[in-house]
Design a protein around this motif. Structure first.
Motif, PDB file in Angstrom:
ATOM      1  N   ILE A 292       0.852  -1.191   0.000  1.00  0.00           N
ATOM      2  CA  ILE A 292       0.000   0.000   0.000  1.00  0.00           C
ATOM      3  C   ILE A 292       0.886   1.238   0.000  1.00  0.00           C
ATOM      4  O   ILE A 292       1.863   1.308   0.744  1.00  0.00           O
ATOM      5  N   ASP A 293       0.565   2.185  -0.889  1.00  0.00           N
ATOM      6  CA  ASP A 293       1.237   3.495  -0.893  1.00  0.00           C
ATOM      7  C   ASP A 293       0.237   4.553  -0.461  1.00  0.00           C
ATOM      8  O   ASP A 293      -0.821   4.684  -1.095  1.00  0.00           O
ATOM      9  N   VAL A 294       0.551   5.304   0.591  1.00  0.00           N
ATOM     10  CA  VAL A 294      -0.327   6.414   0.968  1.00  0.00           C
ATOM     11  C   VAL A 294       0.422   7.732   0.823  1.00  0.00           C
ATOM     12  O   VAL A 294       1.650   7.791   0.935  1.00  0.00           O
TER      13      VAL A 294
ATOM     14  N   ILE B  74      -6.790   8.098   0.325  1.00  0.00           N
ATOM     15  CA  ILE B  74      -5.452   8.440   0.856  1.00  0.00           C
ATOM     16  C   ILE B  74      -4.338   7.668   0.172  1.00  0.00           C
ATOM     17  O   ILE B  74      -3.162   7.944   0.406  1.00  0.00           O
ATOM     18  N   GLY B  75      -4.687   6.670  -0.651  1.00  0.00           N
ATOM     19  CA  GLY B  75      -3.610   5.910  -1.271  1.00  0.00           C
ATOM     20  C   GLY B  75      -4.122   4.825  -2.183  1.00  0.00           C
ATOM     21  O   GLY B  75      -5.308   4.775  -2.520  1.00  0.00           O
ATOM     22  N   VAL B  76      -3.215   3.930  -2.548  1.00  0.00           N
ATOM     23  CA  VAL B  76      -3.507   2.915  -3.553  1.00  0.00           C
ATOM     24  C   VAL B  76      -2.818   1.600  -3.164  1.00  0.00           C
ATOM     25  O   VAL B  76      -1.778   1.609  -2.507  1.00  0.00           O
TER      26      VAL B  76
ATOM     27  N   ARG C 100       4.009   2.027   2.352  1.00  0.00           N
ATOM     28  CA  ARG C 100       4.877   3.195   2.190  1.00  0.00           C
ATOM     29  C   ARG C 100       4.083   4.480   2.315  1.00  0.00           C
ATOM     30  O   ARG C 100       2.903   4.537   1.966  1.00  0.00           O
ATOM     31  N   LEU C 101       4.754   5.500   2.825  1.00  0.00           N
ATOM     32  CA  LEU C 101       4.165   6.839   2.940  1.00  0.00           C
ATOM     33  C   LEU C 101       4.984   7.808   2.092  1.00  0.00           C
ATOM     34  O   LEU C 101       6.202   7.909   2.268  1.00  0.00           O
TER      35      LEU C 101
ATOM     36  N   THR D 255       9.243  12.514  -1.080  1.00  0.00           N
ATOM     37  CA  THR D 255      10.085  11.393  -0.653  1.00  0.00           C
ATOM     38  C   THR D 255       9.193  10.324  -0.017  1.00  0.00           C
ATOM     39  O   THR D 255       8.229  10.630   0.681  1.00  0.00           O
ATOM     40  N   SER D 256       9.552   9.090  -0.281  1.00  0.00           N
ATOM     41  CA  SER D 256       8.743   7.964   0.166  1.00  0.00           C
ATOM     42  C   SER D 256       9.511   7.158   1.209  1.00  0.00           C
ATOM     43  O   SER D 256      10.722   6.961   1.075  1.00  0.00           O
ATOM     44  N   ARG D 257       8.809   6.729   2.270  1.00  0.00           N
ATOM     45  CA  ARG D 257       9.506   5.906   3.280  1.00  0.00           C
ATOM     46  C   ARG D 257       8.595   4.760   3.723  1.00  0.00           C
ATOM     47  O   ARG D 257       7.364   4.845   3.634  1.00  0.00           O
TER      48      ARG D 257
END
Lengths: 342, 342
Positions: free
Chosen positions: A248-250, A309-311, A319-320, A326-328
């Motif tokens: 999941i990426d938010v 909020i994400g996909v 990941r946020l 920048t992604s973490r």
């Protein structure tokens, strides 16, 4: 009832099988929770199976114990929480919450006025949500063997035949929606405990979400729902990821967070995604269902701040992506910022 | 599992929504309680309603919290008790206990070895009784905010169509039967707490009574069943009397009481009728059903000491006729001799 002095407190006798306990049942629990099954006063509620069969083909059954400290807080109390929390765990399966059990563990010395306030709050919350509290139990332990009051509720309801929401339905490309602002409950409790002095702006979001969920049953493409309590949205995202084998990426900028909550988080270096909520859904939906789900949520007062909020991704990570792109990795924390949040 | 050192204890992190809690679920609760509904790992068990419809037309639903001290005792532990007690509250309605929820409240510092022993005991007791533990919850509170471990269980099962046992069915002339010796559980706990030194002879009667009850469904004239726990047989007699508007006369000489239990009662001036049991039925039956019920009970190891102890009367009082023919009122005590008996 309601005429308690400060010397009227729970005693060990209230937890015995004797007269004191009978009086507590007769004067407090039975009148406030009154309904046909409870009023039969058997050792178990006897519920017509036809009620469930009318509504679905599977029974949803769940339980939670509530140990929140403090027991009264802006927006609710341990009793309201005990009804909302368990009702929500039923509702996220697609079930209509119907019946609750309740088990009280009371500390000797608990003021009867506090107990009555809590029981009234449970009764009012259940009544408003068309839920009946049909069976219960009360235990008393010595002073110091528990902290004021713990409540367990278990709940049942029927899941409609055509609803098959579940974490295993989640697929890459699905959108992740939350039904409103994040972290309100956690920030409210933290503010109380740490006396951060932001009283006026913070209220727990404690609410029964069944009315918000019911219209979603008619939208094809809803994959899975959870209410984001202990562990916050982060814990739910990890559950979704683990169960589906997806990631999941938010996007941080998309997170609905009240300014008072954001302030507390910045002050203490905490993450609103990890904060507990008590009235917020996390929903995974097929991309073609996204707008219909958002529209449906926005129609209800509990869902006005709903947002994507994400996909869901092919990768297995949560990941946020931050303000500056920048992604973490968003790890599941080892523990939580706040014990006894619910 | 099973390789705990004495430093392996419950920490606050085990109660969070984070990784430590996930590990506790993955290594302890889920493998030991494993069954299809639990293994789905949703927020609620999803149970086919067809299972209930096969067995009856009403759902029995009940709950109890268990706060017994000490948590381990001859004949059982808090985990076994939490399965037996709730299963029995279902079974006395005529239902076959099918599914349990469990909610744990753990005190920080509880040895993991103790928790595992309790969870294994719950799993073994449930498995032997053909009951599945399908949903659960774990909370942790700080040292001193609870005493070691409290367990709530809620249970469900279906009541067969033609069974209508209930206290309102009781009529004058009915016989009162108990399924075995009285007060074993209460005397065992009292002996442990007060160190009376009668260890070898006292064991809790903690047991699932469903197999003893099942054949009674085929005997016409069974009016009402209860398991006599907290408050003992006296509390049940008062419930029967209040609900039916009748009285009850019991004969002291007919009470089945083990000599060790009688010894403790005489030593401390206590009444075995007031002592808690955790595996004993009190049954009101029509006079013409008395022999068939006794015969059925005597066939099962849990019912070998079953005996008629009294009769339902027109009067509204609960009376005990003593050894020398004198009769006295058997009041419902204000409280119990022993707190935290279950």
């Amino acid at each position: 009832m309601s005429e308690w002095s400060k010397d009227d407190v729970i005693t060990m006798a209230h937890g015995s099988g004797g007269r004191a306990m009978q009086q507590l049942l007769d004067t407090l629990f039975l009148p406030l929770f009154s309904n046909p099954a409870l009023d039969e006063r058997e050792d178990q509620a006897r519920l017509p199976l036809s009620v469930f069969n009318q509504h679905g083909d599977r029974l949803a059954f769940t339980t939670d114990s509530y140990v929140i400290d403090p027991i009264f807080f802006p927006g609710g109390d341990i009793g309201k929480l005990a009804v909302c929390g368990t009702a929500n765990d039923l509702a996220v399966s697609g079930a209509q919450p119907k019946y609750l059990s309740c088990g009280f563990i009371l500390e000797e010395g608990l003021p009867l006025a506090d107990l009555e306030k809590i029981v009234r709050s449970m009764a009012a919350t259940a009544r408003a949500a068309n839920i009946q509290i049909v069976t219960g139990d009360t235990k008393v332990v010595q002073r110091g063997a528990a902290d004021k009051i713990f409540i367990n509720t278990a709940g049942i309801g029927a899941i409609p035949n055509d609803i098959h929401w579940g974490t295993s339905e989640i697929q890459p490309g699905d959108k992740l929606i939350v039904s409103g602002t994040l972290g309100d409950h956690g920030a409210t409790i933290l503010n109380l405990r740490e006396q951060l002095g932001l009283e006026a702006e913070l209220t727990s979001d404690c609410a029964v979400l069944a009315p918000l969920i019911a219209p979603l049953r008619n939208i094809p493409g809803v994959r899975a729902l959870r209410d984001a309590t202990r562990g916050g949205v982060t814990a739910i995202m990890h559950e979704f990821a683990n169960a589906s084998g997806c990631g999941i990426d938010v996007i941080e900028q998309l997170l609905p967070v009240k300014s008072a909550v954001r302030g507390i988080c910045e002050l203490l270096g905490l993450e609103p995604l990890n904060f507990a909520n008590e009235g917020k859904l996390v929903i995974a939906v097929a991309p073609e269902a996204e707008q219909a789900v958002l529209d449906s949520l926005h129609l209800h007062p509990l869902g006005v701040d709903a947002a994507t909020i994400g996909v869901v991704t092919e990768g297995k990570q949560v990941r946020l992506t931050g303000m500056y792109g920048t992604s973490r990795l968003l790890d599941l924390p080892h523990s939580e910022p706040l014990p006894r949040i619910c």
